[in-house]
Design a protein around this motif. Structure first.
Motif, short mmCIF file in Angstrom:
data_model
loop_
_atom_site.label_atom_id
_atom_site.label_comp_id
_atom_site.label_asym_id
_atom_site.label_seq_id
_atom_site.Cartn_x
_atom_site.Cartn_y
_atom_site.Cartn_z
N THR A 167 1.97 -23.18 -9.50
CA THR A 167 1.63 -24.00 -10.68
C THR A 167 0.38 -24.84 -10.45
OG1 THR A 167 3.09 -25.78 -9.92
CG2 THR A 167 4.03 -24.11 -11.39
N SER A 168 -0.28 -24.66 -9.31
CA SER A 168 -1.46 -25.45 -8.99
C SER A 168 -2.73 -24.70 -9.40
CB SER A 168 -1.50 -25.75 -7.49
OG SER A 168 -2.71 -26.38 -7.13
N PRO A 169 -3.52 -25.22 -10.33
CA PRO A 169 -4.77 -24.53 -10.72
C PRO A 169 -5.74 -24.36 -9.56
CG PRO A 169 -4.18 -26.23 -12.33
CD PRO A 169 -3.27 -26.42 -11.16
N SER A 170 -5.78 -25.34 -8.65
CA SER A 170 -6.71 -25.25 -7.53
C SER A 170 -6.31 -24.19 -6.51
CB SER A 170 -6.82 -26.62 -6.83
OG SER A 170 -5.55 -27.03 -6.34
N ALA A 171 -5.04 -23.83 -6.48
CA ALA A 171 -4.57 -22.84 -5.50
C ALA A 171 -4.62 -21.41 -6.03
CB ALA A 171 -3.14 -23.17 -5.08
N PHE A 172 -4.80 -21.24 -7.34
CA PHE A 172 -4.69 -19.90 -7.92
C PHE A 172 -5.72 -18.94 -7.33
CE2 PHE A 172 -5.97 -16.68 -10.94
CZ PHE A 172 -4.76 -16.07 -11.22
N ARG A 173 -6.97 -19.35 -7.28
CA ARG A 173 -8.02 -18.43 -6.80
C ARG A 173 -7.78 -18.04 -5.35
NH1 ARG A 173 -12.67 -22.18 -9.53
NH2 ARG A 173 -12.34 -21.48 -11.69
N HIS A 174 -7.34 -18.98 -4.53
CA HIS A 174 -7.07 -18.66 -3.12
C HIS A 174 -5.91 -17.67 -3.02
CE1 HIS A 174 -9.78 -21.90 -2.04
NE2 HIS A 174 -9.06 -22.76 -2.74
N ILE A 175 -4.87 -17.87 -3.82
CA ILE A 175 -3.73 -16.95 -3.80
C ILE A 175 -4.17 -15.55 -4.23
CG2 ILE A 175 -1.50 -16.43 -4.87
CD1 ILE A 175 -1.10 -19.47 -5.14
N TYR A 176 -4.94 -15.48 -5.30
CA TYR A 176 -5.37 -14.18 -5.82
C TYR A 176 -6.26 -13.45 -4.82
CZ TYR A 176 -7.62 -10.69 -8.75
OH TYR A 176 -8.10 -9.50 -9.25
N VAL A 177 -7.25 -14.13 -4.29
CA VAL A 177 -8.23 -13.48 -3.42
C VAL A 177 -7.62 -13.06 -2.09
CG1 VAL A 177 -10.37 -13.83 -2.13
CG2 VAL A 177 -10.20 -14.60 -4.50
N TRP A 178 -6.90 -13.97 -1.42
CA TRP A 178 -6.42 -13.66 -0.08
C TRP A 178 -5.24 -12.70 -0.09
CZ3 TRP A 178 -9.40 -14.32 3.85
CH2 TRP A 178 -10.41 -15.28 3.78
N SER A 179 -4.46 -12.70 -1.15
CA SER A 179 -3.43 -11.66 -1.26
C SER A 179 -4.07 -10.29 -1.47
CB SER A 179 -2.47 -11.99 -2.41
OG SER A 179 -3.16 -12.01 -3.66
N GLY A 180 -5.18 -10.25 -2.20
CA GLY A 180 -5.92 -9.00 -2.37
C GLY A 180 -6.54 -8.52 -1.07
N ILE A 181 -7.05 -9.45 -0.29
CA ILE A 181 -7.62 -9.08 1.01
C ILE A 181 -6.54 -8.53 1.93
CG2 ILE A 181 -8.68 -10.04 3.10
CD1 ILE A 181 -10.23 -11.95 1.28
N TRP A 182 -5.38 -9.18 1.93
CA TRP A 182 -4.27 -8.69 2.76
C TRP A 182 -3.85 -7.28 2.34
CZ3 TRP A 182 0.84 -7.86 0.82
CH2 TRP A 182 1.76 -7.47 1.79
#
Length: 312
Positions: A167-182
């Protein structure tokens, strides 16, 4: 004495005669040509609804022409700068973070000499690529759960409070990008491993005899070999900079993180399919693809001048 006559050159075959001579191979292209004709070029006919006020009852030809009205509505809307910012932020973040990691993984795997260990590591790295998007998002939600997620469990064990990542707007991009990298690093590294296989082993042997260290051999032999591949992949990545897929973003999206998670593709999906605004969503999608095409031409031209490696 009669002058010796030179043998006459064999007549050149026409293109059609060459095709007929090897027609069995061209038969194999028919399914691919039909697929592109039906699913890639056929839908281009429907692009005209971006310039019309499309009505299902009237059809494409019967719908009234409105010109650039839908484009103007999009450019003048409140959402345009937000959508553009979020789309570019996720794309650049993914490009900057996701591009060097597969290269590093490929370089490291290339140096592994134990075949069994190398296959084991490759299998572990490749496996996440075959997880479907819906399953991947489910894993992310479970892992980051504030009550049962392992991440928050570790935070509480270290004395910190649980964090609501989803639910954190600041965490969304990090979650999206690093899960994609993984999920995609191992698969993307395959291309670079294939390029590294072109390095002549004798060059490494000669460099070792001359006293070159492993890092020097990687820098002066391996990296120049994969540089053309890297350039082509970079051009393709920049050419799809505006095309962030909507599936994963839409599944990770909620009302609380929408300020950073709403991008052009999810906006088109909602306006086009959920609200049935087909003409408006087509206009937005067309704008998105035109920008991608222009970026592709620009980056391809720069790459051709700088490195002599380009798509065309």
């Amino acid at each position: 004495m009669k002058a010796s006559t030179l043998p006459s050159a064999a007549p050149k075959k026409s293109v059609w005669s060459k095709i007929l001579a090897h027609r069995q191979y061209y038969y194999l292209l028919i399914p691919a040509i039909l697929w592109y004709a039906v699913f890639a070029y056929g839908p281009l006919y429907g692009l005209q609804i971006a310039f019309k006020n499309f009505s299902g009852a009237k059809g494409i030809w019967g719908s009234s022409w409105v010109g650039l009205r839908h484009f103007k509505l999009f450019f003048n809307s409140y959402y345009f700068p937000i959508l553009l910012k979020n789309t570019l932020a996720i794309s650049f973040y993914s490009l900057l973070a996701g591009t060097p990691i597969p290269i590093l993984v490929a370089l490291m795997l290339n140096e592994v000499r134990n075949a069994k260990y190398k296959k084991c590591v490759q299998t572990i790295l490749y496996a996440p690529h075959f997880i479907s998007t819906i399953v991947l998002v489910g894993i992310i939600i479970i892992v980051l759960s504030p009550s049962t997620g392992i991440v928050n469990y570790m935070l509480r064990a270290l004395g910190f409070e649980a964090h609501y990542f989803m639910t954190s707007p600041s965490a969304f991009r990090h979650i999206y990008v690093w899960s994609g990298i993984w999920a995609n690093t191992g698969w993307n590294a395959i291309i670079y491993l294939a390029a590294l296989s072109n390095v002549n082993p004798e060059l490494h042997e000669a460099a070792t005899i001359d006293g070159a260290t492993r890092m020097q051999r990687i820098w002066y032999l391996n990296i120049p070999t994969i540089l053309p591949t890297f350039t082509i992949l970079l051009i393709l990545s920049v050419g799809s900079l505006m095309s962030v897929g909507y599936e994963k973003v839409y599944l990770l999206q909620n009302d609380l993180n929408q300020t950073t998670s709403e991008i052009i593709s999810t906006y088109v999906y909602k306006r086009g399919l959920q609200n049935a605004e087909y003409s408006f969503s087509s206009a937005v999608g067309l704008f998105n693809n035109v920008v991608n095409f222009l970026l592709l031409l620009i980056v391809n031209g720069i790459a051709g001048k700088v490195s002599d490696t380009s798509l065309f």
